[in-house]
Design a protein around this motif. Structure first.
Motif, PDB file in Angstrom:
ATOM      1  N   GLU A 188       0.844  -1.196   0.000  1.00 33.51           N
ATOM      2  CA  GLU A 188       0.000   0.000   0.000  1.00 33.51           C
ATOM      3  C   GLU A 188       0.880   1.248   0.000  1.00 33.51           C
ATOM      4  O   GLU A 188       1.803   1.356   0.803  1.00 33.51           O
ATOM      5  N   HIS A 189       0.573   2.182  -0.902  1.00 33.48           N
ATOM      6  CA  HIS A 189       1.324   3.436  -1.036  1.00 33.48           C
ATOM      7  C   HIS A 189       0.466   4.590  -0.533  1.00 33.48           C
ATOM      8  O   HIS A 189      -0.695   4.715  -0.934  1.00 33.48           O
ATOM      9  N   ALA A 190       1.039   5.431   0.313  1.00 32.51           N
ATOM     10  CA  ALA A 190       0.273   6.501   0.957  1.00 32.51           C
ATOM     11  C   ALA A 190       0.363   7.825   0.194  1.00 32.51           C
ATOM     12  O   ALA A 190       1.438   8.228  -0.253  1.00 32.51           O
ATOM     13  N   PHE A 191      -0.787   8.456   0.069  1.00 35.41           N
ATOM     14  CA  PHE A 191      -0.925   9.788  -0.520  1.00 35.41           C
ATOM     15  C   PHE A 191      -1.734  10.649   0.441  1.00 35.41           C
ATOM     16  O   PHE A 191      -2.509  10.142   1.254  1.00 35.41           O
ATOM     17  N   GLY A 192      -1.578  11.945   0.317  1.00 36.48           N
ATOM     18  CA  GLY A 192      -2.406  12.889   1.043  1.00 36.48           C
ATOM     19  C   GLY A 192      -3.092  13.813   0.057  1.00 36.48           C
ATOM     20  O   GLY A 192      -2.512  14.158  -0.983  1.00 36.48           O
ATOM     21  N   LEU A 193      -4.322  14.188   0.367  1.00 44.73           N
ATOM     22  CA  LEU A 193      -5.060  15.141  -0.457  1.00 44.73           C
ATOM     23  C   LEU A 193      -5.575  16.231   0.469  1.00 44.73           C
ATOM     24  O   LEU A 193      -6.437  15.986   1.309  1.00 44.73           O
ATOM     25  N   CYS A 194      -5.001  17.435   0.322  1.00 46.40           N
ATOM     26  CA  CYS A 194      -5.378  18.553   1.185  1.00 46.40           C
ATOM     27  C   CYS A 194      -6.452  19.397   0.506  1.00 46.40           C
ATOM     28  O   CYS A 194      -6.262  19.880  -0.609  1.00 46.40           O
ATOM     29  N   LEU A 195      -7.573  19.556   1.203  1.00 47.06           N
ATOM     30  CA  LEU A 195      -8.679  20.389   0.729  1.00 47.06           C
ATOM     31  C   LEU A 195      -8.702  21.688   1.526  1.00 47.06           C
ATOM     32  O   LEU A 195      -8.254  21.729   2.667  1.00 47.06           O
ATOM     33  N   PRO A 196      -9.252  22.751   0.962  1.00 47.53           N
ATOM     34  CA  PRO A 196      -9.290  24.024   1.685  1.00 47.53           C
ATOM     35  C   PRO A 196     -10.220  23.983   2.905  1.00 47.53           C
ATOM     36  O   PRO A 196     -10.015  24.725   3.868  1.00 47.53           O
ATOM     37  N   GLU A 197     -11.233  23.134   2.847  1.00 46.90           N
ATOM     38  CA  GLU A 197     -12.195  23.020   3.952  1.00 46.90           C
ATOM     39  C   GLU A 197     -12.967  21.715   3.792  1.00 46.90           C
ATOM     40  O   GLU A 197     -12.916  21.083   2.736  1.00 46.90           O
ATOM     41  N   THR A 198     -13.705  21.334   4.837  1.00 45.09           N
ATOM     42  CA  THR A 198     -14.557  20.153   4.716  1.00 45.09           C
ATOM     43  C   THR A 198     -15.633  20.451   3.678  1.00 45.09           C
ATOM     44  O   THR A 198     -16.041  21.604   3.509  1.00 45.09           O
ATOM     45  N   MET A 199     -16.048  19.433   2.975  1.00 50.73           N
ATOM     46  CA  MET A 199     -17.075  19.621   1.957  1.00 50.73           C
ATOM     47  C   MET A 199     -17.918  18.370   1.838  1.00 50.73           C
ATOM     48  O   MET A 199     -17.507  17.292   2.261  1.00 50.73           O
ATOM     49  N   PRO A 200     -19.109  18.508   1.257  1.00 52.04           N
ATOM     50  CA  PRO A 200     -19.954  17.333   1.051  1.00 52.04           C
ATOM     51  C   PRO A 200     -19.269  16.359   0.091  1.00 52.04           C
ATOM     52  O   PRO A 200     -18.575  16.771  -0.836  1.00 52.04           O
ATOM     53  N   ILE A 201     -19.484  15.103   0.350  1.00 54.61           N
ATOM     54  CA  ILE A 201     -18.869  14.033  -0.434  1.00 54.61           C
ATOM     55  C   ILE A 201     -19.978  13.195  -1.070  1.00 54.61           C
ATOM     56  O   ILE A 201     -21.020  12.974  -0.462  1.00 54.61           O
ATOM     57  N   LYS A 202     -19.728  12.750  -2.288  1.00 58.71           N
ATOM     58  CA  LYS A 202     -20.674  11.861  -2.970  1.00 58.71           C
ATOM     59  C   LYS A 202     -20.091  10.449  -2.901  1.00 58.71           C
ATOM     60  O   LYS A 202     -19.211  10.091  -3.674  1.00 58.71           O
ATOM     61  N   ILE A 203     -20.568   9.670  -1.915  1.00 56.88           N
ATOM     62  CA  ILE A 203     -20.011   8.332  -1.734  1.00 56.88           C
ATOM     63  C   ILE A 203     -20.569   7.357  -2.761  1.00 56.88           C
ATOM     64  O   ILE A 203     -21.653   7.547  -3.293  1.00 56.88           O
ATOM     65  N   SER A 204     -19.802   6.327  -3.004  1.00 55.28           N
ATOM     66  CA  SER A 204     -20.231   5.237  -3.873  1.00 55.28           C
ATOM     67  C   SER A 204     -21.011   4.253  -3.008  1.00 55.28           C
ATOM     68  O   SER A 204     -20.433   3.593  -2.143  1.00 55.28           O
ATOM     69  N   ALA A 205     -22.320   4.144  -3.227  1.00 58.35           N
ATOM     70  CA  ALA A 205     -23.165   3.279  -2.401  1.00 58.35           C
ATOM     71  C   ALA A 205     -22.726   1.817  -2.471  1.00 58.35           C
ATOM     72  O   ALA A 205     -22.941   1.052  -1.532  1.00 58.35           O
ATOM     73  N   ARG A 206     -22.091   1.456  -3.556  1.00 55.87           N
ATOM     74  CA  ARG A 206     -21.601   0.082  -3.705  1.00 55.87           C
ATOM     75  C   ARG A 206     -20.463  -0.199  -2.716  1.00 55.87           C
ATOM     76  O   ARG A 206     -20.311  -1.313  -2.231  1.00 55.87           O
ATOM     77  N   GLU A 207     -19.701   0.843  -2.389  1.00 52.22           N
ATOM     78  CA  GLU A 207     -18.528   0.664  -1.540  1.00 52.22           C
ATOM     79  C   GLU A 207     -18.682   1.174  -0.113  1.00 52.22           C
ATOM     80  O   GLU A 207     -18.059   0.638   0.799  1.00 52.22           O
ATOM     81  N   HIS A 208     -19.490   2.240   0.063  1.00 58.00           N
ATOM     82  CA  HIS A 208     -19.553   2.877   1.377  1.00 58.00           C
ATOM     83  C   HIS A 208     -20.978   3.192   1.801  1.00 58.00           C
ATOM     84  O   HIS A 208     -21.842   3.433   0.966  1.00 58.00           O
ATOM     85  N   LEU A 209     -21.158   3.215   3.118  1.00 54.84           N
ATOM     86  CA  LEU A 209     -22.473   3.523   3.697  1.00 54.84           C
ATOM     87  C   LEU A 209     -22.592   4.982   4.106  1.00 54.84           C
ATOM     88  O   LEU A 209     -23.677   5.548   4.076  1.00 54.84           O
ATOM     89  N   ASN A 210     -21.475   5.567   4.519  1.00 56.37           N
ATOM     90  CA  ASN A 210     -21.536   6.903   5.099  1.00 56.37           C
ATOM     91  C   ASN A 210     -20.148   7.536   5.071  1.00 56.37           C
ATOM     92  O   ASN A 210     -19.161   6.862   4.796  1.00 56.37           O
ATOM     93  N   TYR A 211     -20.100   8.813   5.383  1.00 52.49           N
ATOM     94  CA  TYR A 211     -18.809   9.494   5.555  1.00 52.49           C
ATOM     95  C   TYR A 211     -18.913  10.454   6.723  1.00 52.49           C
ATOM     96  O   TYR A 211     -20.011  10.887   7.108  1.00 52.49           O
TER      97      TYR A 211
END
Length: 145
Positions: A93-116
């Protein structure tokens, strides 16, 4: 088609160290950062961009995506080994970081995730089920400072 035993872990966070976690659909109560296996012909960066989009709807190229130049190996859970070629038990497993300016709504993949959820890094580190995910989150204050 079998998965390649090479994957990315993408810790999505804000400058004030809020961390995005996703709850696995196949294991309710298991929280994690974005993860996913590399596809044939992809670079690790391309895998990270694709997985972020598939799992959150975010375009990682619009933000600060950084290859943390760290990797770790772990034993693939028995229940998921059928996804890999016979005899494969270790994933890198290779680690990456993704920095966002602020928290934001996420569109999850229902096939993979239930919530965020967005959590302060200390709480996120405690909530993830994966040791490598917890270790990556633990290093966030050093990356952002």
């Amino acid at each position: 088609m079998y998965k390649i035993p090479v994957s990315v872990l993408v810790v999505i966070y804000t400058k004030d160290l809020q961390v995005l976690l996703l709850e696995r659909a196949d294991h309710p109560g298991y929280w994690q950062s974005v993860t996913g296996s590399q596809d044939t012909g992809e670079t690790l960066r391309q895998t990270a961009v694709r997985e972020v989009f598939e799992e959150t709807g975010l375009n990682a190229l619009e933000y600060d995506l950084c290859d943390w130049q760290t990797s770790n190996q772990y034993e693939i859970y028995e229940e998921w080994r059928w996804r890999y070629p016979p005899g494969v038990t270790i994933n890198t497993e290779h680690a990456f970081g993704l920095c966002l300016p602020e928290t934001m709504p996420i569109k999850i993949s229902a096939r993979e995730h239930l919530n965020y959820i967005w959590l302060p890094w200390q709480q996120a580190k405690e909530k993830v089920f994966s040791e490598s995910n917890a270790k990556a989150i633990l290093g966030l204050p050093n990356i952002v400072s």
